[in-house]
Motif scaffolding. Structure first.
Motif, mmCIF file in Angstrom:
data_model
loop_
_atom_site.group_PDB
_atom_site.id
_atom_site.type_symbol
_atom_site.label_atom_id
_atom_site.label_comp_id
_atom_site.label_asym_id
_atom_site.label_seq_id
_atom_site.Cartn_x
_atom_site.Cartn_y
_atom_site.Cartn_z
ATOM 1 N N ASP A 95 31.894 46.601 57.595
ATOM 2 C CA ASP A 95 33.276 46.382 58.021
ATOM 3 C C ASP A 95 34.299 46.787 56.952
ATOM 4 N N GLY A 96 33.806 47.211 55.777
ATOM 5 C CA GLY A 96 34.703 47.667 54.722
ATOM 6 C C GLY A 96 35.155 46.585 53.765
ATOM 7 N N SER A 97 34.667 45.362 53.946
ATOM 8 C CA SER A 97 35.080 44.276 53.049
ATOM 9 C C SER A 97 34.040 44.059 51.937
ATOM 10 N N VAL A 98 34.522 43.570 50.802
ATOM 11 C CA VAL A 98 33.645 43.282 49.672
ATOM 12 C C VAL A 98 32.815 42.042 50.000
ATOM 13 N N LYS A 99 31.503 42.176 49.910
ATOM 14 C CA LYS A 99 30.578 41.084 50.233
ATOM 15 C C LYS A 99 30.032 40.411 48.979
ATOM 16 N N GLU A 100 29.943 41.150 47.894
ATOM 17 C CA GLU A 100 29.368 40.615 46.660
ATOM 18 C C GLU A 100 29.914 41.433 45.495
ATOM 19 N N GLU A 101 30.165 40.753 44.376
ATOM 20 C CA GLU A 101 30.653 41.404 43.172
ATOM 21 C C GLU A 101 29.995 40.726 41.983
ATOM 22 N N ARG A 102 29.390 41.522 41.094
ATOM 23 C CA ARG A 102 28.694 40.951 39.939
ATOM 24 C C ARG A 102 28.983 41.763 38.690
ATOM 25 N N ASN A 103 28.929 41.086 37.543
ATOM 26 C CA ASN A 103 29.116 41.759 36.257
ATOM 27 C C ASN A 103 27.782 41.953 35.531
ATOM 28 N N GLU A 104 26.715 41.823 36.281
ATOM 29 C CA GLU A 104 25.382 42.086 35.752
ATOM 30 C C GLU A 104 24.555 42.696 36.874
ATOM 31 N N PRO A 105 23.501 43.424 36.526
ATOM 32 C CA PRO A 105 22.703 44.064 37.586
ATOM 33 C C PRO A 105 22.101 43.028 38.538
ATOM 34 N N MET A 106 21.875 43.472 39.750
ATOM 35 C CA MET A 106 21.242 42.633 40.762
ATOM 36 C C MET A 106 19.979 43.355 41.209
ATOM 37 N N SER A 107 18.884 42.632 41.293
ATOM 38 C CA SER A 107 17.643 43.266 41.747
ATOM 39 C C SER A 107 17.825 43.775 43.173
ATOM 40 N N SER A 108 17.117 44.838 43.488
ATOM 41 C CA SER A 108 17.212 45.376 44.851
ATOM 42 C C SER A 108 16.747 44.318 45.851
ATOM 43 N N LYS A 109 15.768 43.484 45.475
ATOM 44 C CA LYS A 109 15.303 42.435 46.384
ATOM 45 C C LYS A 109 16.431 41.462 46.706
ATOM 46 N N LYS A 110 17.161 41.018 45.689
ATOM 47 C CA LYS A 110 18.284 40.098 45.903
ATOM 48 C C LYS A 110 19.369 40.775 46.748
ATOM 49 N N LEU A 111 19.659 42.026 46.445
ATOM 50 C CA LEU A 111 20.646 42.784 47.213
ATOM 51 C C LEU A 111 20.225 42.871 48.680
ATOM 52 N N PHE A 112 18.955 43.182 48.924
ATOM 53 C CA PHE A 112 18.459 43.286 50.300
ATOM 54 C C PHE A 112 18.488 41.936 51.005
ATOM 55 N N ASP A 113 18.208 40.863 50.268
ATOM 56 C CA ASP A 113 18.285 39.523 50.863
ATOM 57 C C ASP A 113 19.713 39.240 51.349
ATOM 58 N N ILE A 114 20.698 39.613 50.535
ATOM 59 C CA ILE A 114 22.102 39.410 50.916
ATOM 60 C C ILE A 114 22.438 40.246 52.149
ATOM 61 N N ILE A 115 22.064 41.515 52.124
ATOM 62 C CA ILE A 115 22.344 42.407 53.259
ATOM 63 C C ILE A 115 21.634 41.911 54.512
ATOM 64 N N ASP A 116 20.361 41.553 54.374
ATOM 65 C CA ASP A 116 19.559 41.152 55.540
ATOM 66 C C ASP A 116 20.036 39.843 56.172
ATOM 67 N N SER A 117 20.834 39.065 55.429
ATOM 68 C CA SER A 117 21.360 37.822 55.995
ATOM 69 C C SER A 117 22.708 38.031 56.699
ATOM 70 N N MET A 118 23.244 39.242 56.646
ATOM 71 C CA MET A 118 24.520 39.535 57.306
ATOM 72 C C MET A 118 24.306 39.661 58.813
ATOM 73 N N PRO A 119 25.226 39.146 59.612
ATOM 74 C CA PRO A 119 25.053 39.176 61.074
ATOM 75 C C PRO A 119 24.790 40.579 61.643
#
Length: 129
Positions: A95-119
């Protein structure tokens, strides 16, 4: 390359911005390497990655199509990085909105968990089954 360019991805791609004030930054290199190591999973989630430095930006696609070369100048850097930031990772949803912002790397697994929980992603996964 600015946020107008990001709007071209709306409803087509999720975007990960990987930003640093220095291409040699360890967090920057690690985040990019991690995402490149899971290209298929990134493509499945309609993900594209922008590697953003103060004066250049590169679009990395994971769907097998050719990634764009470095472009000079980057308004994205000015838009998303604060004065004291050395590294930032930003996830932008379909939708073009910021979903997550971090000042340190995020594992791809954590990133995918966040994405996969989106409606919308949940709907995509149900549709694929």
């Amino acid at each position: 390359m600015d946020s107008q360019d990001l709007k071209n991805h709306q409803w087509k791609n999720r975007i990960v911005l990987v930003l640093s004030n220095d291409a040699a930054n360890e967090h920057y290199k690690a985040q990019i390497a991690d995402l490149k190591s899971v290209k298929e999973e990134c493509a499945e989630r309609k993900l594209v990655m922008y590697q953003v430095l103060p004066s250049e930006v590169r679009l990395q696609k994971f769907d097998g199509s050719k990634s764009e070369k470095w472009n000079e100048s980057s308004d994205l850097f000015k838009e998303f990085m604060q004065k004291d930031d050395e590294f930032k990772m930003v996830l932008i949803g379909l939708d073009g909105s910021v979903k997550e912002e971090r000042n340190e790397p995020m594992s791809s697994k954590k990133l995918f968990d966040i994405i996969d929980s989106m409606p919308m992603r949940e709907r995509e996964m149900r549709k694929d089954n």
